[in-house]
Design an enzyme around this catalytic site. Structure first.
Site, PDB file in Angstrom:
ATOM      1  N   ASN A   1       0.885  -1.161   0.000  1.00 40.76           N
ATOM      2  CA  ASN A   1       0.000   0.000   0.000  1.00 40.76           C
ATOM      3  C   ASN A   1       0.923   1.211   0.000  1.00 40.76           C
ATOM      4  OD1 ASN A   1      -1.866   2.000   0.445  1.00 40.76           O
ATOM      5  ND2 ASN A   1      -2.263   1.460   2.591  1.00 40.76           N
TER       6      ASN A   1
ATOM      7  N   LYS B   1       0.277   4.289  -0.354  1.00 42.09           N
ATOM      8  CA  LYS B   1      -0.303   5.516   0.212  1.00 42.09           C
ATOM      9  C   LYS B   1       0.001   6.708  -0.708  1.00 42.09           C
ATOM     10  CE  LYS B   1       0.026   3.358   4.675  1.00 42.09           C
ATOM     11  NZ  LYS B   1       0.067   3.478   6.106  1.00 42.09           N
TER      12      LYS B   1
ATOM     13  N   HIS C   1      -9.392   1.939   4.488  1.00 42.69           N
ATOM     14  CA  HIS C   1      -8.144   2.043   5.250  1.00 42.69           C
ATOM     15  C   HIS C   1      -8.367   3.006   6.413  1.00 42.69           C
ATOM     16  CE1 HIS C   1      -4.036   2.941   6.335  1.00 42.69           C
ATOM     17  NE2 HIS C   1      -3.712   1.800   5.744  1.00 42.69           N
TER      18      HIS C   1
ATOM     19  N   GLU D   1      -6.680   5.304   7.528  1.00 46.29           N
ATOM     20  CA  GLU D   1      -6.383   6.711   7.203  1.00 46.29           C
ATOM     21  C   GLU D   1      -7.557   7.352   6.474  1.00 46.29           C
ATOM     22  OE1 GLU D   1      -2.691   5.830   5.252  1.00 46.29           O
ATOM     23  OE2 GLU D   1      -1.846   5.258   7.192  1.00 46.29           O
TER      24      GLU D   1
ATOM     25  N   GLU E   1      -5.968  -4.458  10.348  1.00 45.64           N
ATOM     26  CA  GLU E   1      -4.946  -3.436  10.540  1.00 45.64           C
ATOM     27  C   GLU E   1      -5.193  -2.657  11.821  1.00 45.64           C
ATOM     28  OE1 GLU E   1      -2.761  -2.572   6.692  1.00 45.64           O
ATOM     29  OE2 GLU E   1      -4.232  -1.006   7.020  1.00 45.64           O
TER      30      GLU E   1
ATOM     31  N   GLY F   1       2.215   2.389  10.615  1.00 47.52           N
ATOM     32  CA  GLY F   1       3.215   3.436  10.443  1.00 47.52           C
ATOM     33  C   GLY F   1       3.907   3.841  11.736  1.00 47.52           C
TER      34      GLY F   1
ATOM     35  N   SER G   1       2.999  -2.077  10.267  1.00 47.78           N
ATOM     36  CA  SER G   1       4.431  -2.209  10.536  1.00 47.78           C
ATOM     37  C   SER G   1       4.970  -3.610  10.278  1.00 47.78           C
ATOM     38  CB  SER G   1       4.757  -1.768  11.964  1.00 47.78           C
ATOM     39  OG  SER G   1       4.407  -0.401  12.137  1.00 47.78           O
TER      40      SER G   1
HETATM   41  P1  PGA Z   1       2.670   0.297   7.584  1.00 52.35           P
HETATM   42  O1  PGA Z   1       1.246   0.526   6.894  1.00 52.35           O
HETATM   43  O2  PGA Z   1       3.167  -1.038   7.088  1.00 52.35           O
HETATM   44  O3  PGA Z   1       3.523   1.425   7.136  1.00 52.35           O
HETATM   45  O4  PGA Z   1       2.430   0.277   9.058  1.00 52.35           O
HETATM   46  C1  PGA Z   1       0.348  -0.517   6.733  1.00 52.35           C
HETATM   47  C2  PGA Z   1      -0.907   0.002   6.096  1.00 52.35           C
HETATM   48  O5  PGA Z   1      -1.316   1.108   6.416  1.00 52.35           O
HETATM   49  O6  PGA Z   1      -1.514  -0.657   5.239  1.00 52.35           O
END
Ligand code: PGA
Length: 347
Positions: A104, A106, A189, A191, A261, A267, A307
């Site tokens: 992903n 982003k 997601h 976010e 998630e 992140g 992560s």
């Molecule tokens: P990350 O993001 O691996 O940077 O924690 C995962 C995601 O948001 O899909």
């Protein structure tokens, strides 16, 4: 018969081979089934996993050579000195499902940067034993689709609108994506939920629109740190899954992927432990089982995201209900992403 003087490891190998092997004598069937159940329990596999009656070869090693077992669940049983070669199966439920590692990206990578990353990715993941997906910003989709033609990399978008077309300035429809050759789409997601007011209801609408348009949605669910501390993770995730899938048919479900998630792990560098990930991924499978039946639940790909990185991927992906990963940060580095893809191939 166990050869006299056989080493302990060999004796164990003999048993496993004998009792999982198709060639077992009939009169030994009930004993074999008993052993199988015991073995399944020890390996933390469901009893059906070994009911397939497939041959399992265990090659005991001598001396100091150590070869890791191909699946962490087996490592506990064959801690060292045992190499296990699976001929197709011991069929774990897991191996009947598609493992998917999806990047992903982003809001990262211009089309020019995307080009560079994809040209590194193509050779790095070409031998993947799992499905490899890159979900990229809208502006990178054409580049990604063009560059990955004829490779094993599939392309996804990071969102889709729920209407087919019309006065929705700034939005992108499912038809627009499929017309480009896009196959997957990330929906809901955290976010999007946090910064763009996505709700369970809009996630549901987008999921249905994606499926109707021929896309495979990767639906994201997960709790915040507060919610985890309040002890409502499972209820919350169950609710998110139920609402997201409201009105999705059993046939459509075959194209759905769910990603667990935990928001506190995204992140942040904080990863859920493998057990925490397993617990919630299993709960997701359970609720899907309640809605669509056991078989549908067994066939569902449930990813973990938050992560995931080259260091922790193998342990997370080794869990029985974790079928893949949705990878943010580590998907922006071809070498790191490739290590995770390798871990999924093993797990
Ligand atoms: P990350 O993001 O691996 O940077 O924690 C995962 C995601 O948001 O899909």
């Amino acid at each position: 018969r166990i050869p006299a003087g056989a080493r302990r490891q060999s004796r164990r190998a003999f048993y496993v081979k004998a009792f999982l092997s198709k060639g077992c004598a009939r009169r030994r069937v009930s004993e074999r089934n008993r052993r199988r159940r015991l073995l399944a329990r020890r390996l933390k596999l469901s009893p059906q996993a070994t009911d397939e009656n497939r041959v399992c070869h265990i090659i005991p090693l001598t001396g100091h050579i150590r070869t890791p077992a191909p699946h962490p669940a087996l490592r506990t049983t064959f801690p060292r000195g045992g190499r296990l070669i699976m001929e197709g199966v011991i069929t774990m439920d897991k191996q009947n499902r598609k493992a998917i590692i999806a990047g992903n990206w982003k809001m990262n990578k211009t089309a020019t940067e995307a080009k560079a990353l994809i040209s590194e990715l193509i050779p790095a993941v070409k031998d993947a034993g799992c499905e490899v997906v890159i979900c990229v910003p809208f502006t990178d989709l054409v580049t990604a689709v063009e560059m990955t033609k004829g490779t094993n990399i599939h392309v996804g978008a990071e969102n889709v609108h729920f209407e087919k077309s019309g006065a929705f300035t700034g939005e992108i429809s499912a038809d627009m994506l499929t017309d480009l050759g896009v196959e997957y789409v990330v929906i809901g997601h955290s976010e999007r939920r946090q910064y763009f007011a996505e709700t369970n209801e809009t996630v549901n609408k987008r999921t249905k629109a994606a499926l109707a348009g021929g896309l495979k949605p990767i639906i994201c669910v997960g709790e915040s740190l507060d919610q985890r501390e309040q002890g409502v993770t499972e209820e919350l995730v169950r609710m998110q899954v139920k609402i997201a899938l409201n009105g999705v048919t059993a046939d459509e479900l075959k194209n759905v992927v769910i990603a667990y998630e935990p928001i506190w792990a995204i992140g942040t560098g904080k990863t859920a432990t493998a057990d925490q990930a397993e617990e919630v991924c299993a709960a997701i499978r359970k609720v899907v089982g309640e809605l669509y039946g056991e078989d549908a639940a067994k066939g569902l790909t449930v990813q973990y995201g938050g992560s995931m990185n080259p260091k922790n991927a193998e342990e997370l992906l080794g869990k029985p209900d974790v079928d893949g990963g949705l990878i943010g940060g580590a998907s922006l580095k071809a070498d790191q992403f490739a290590v995770i893809v390798d871990a999924a191939t093993k797990g």
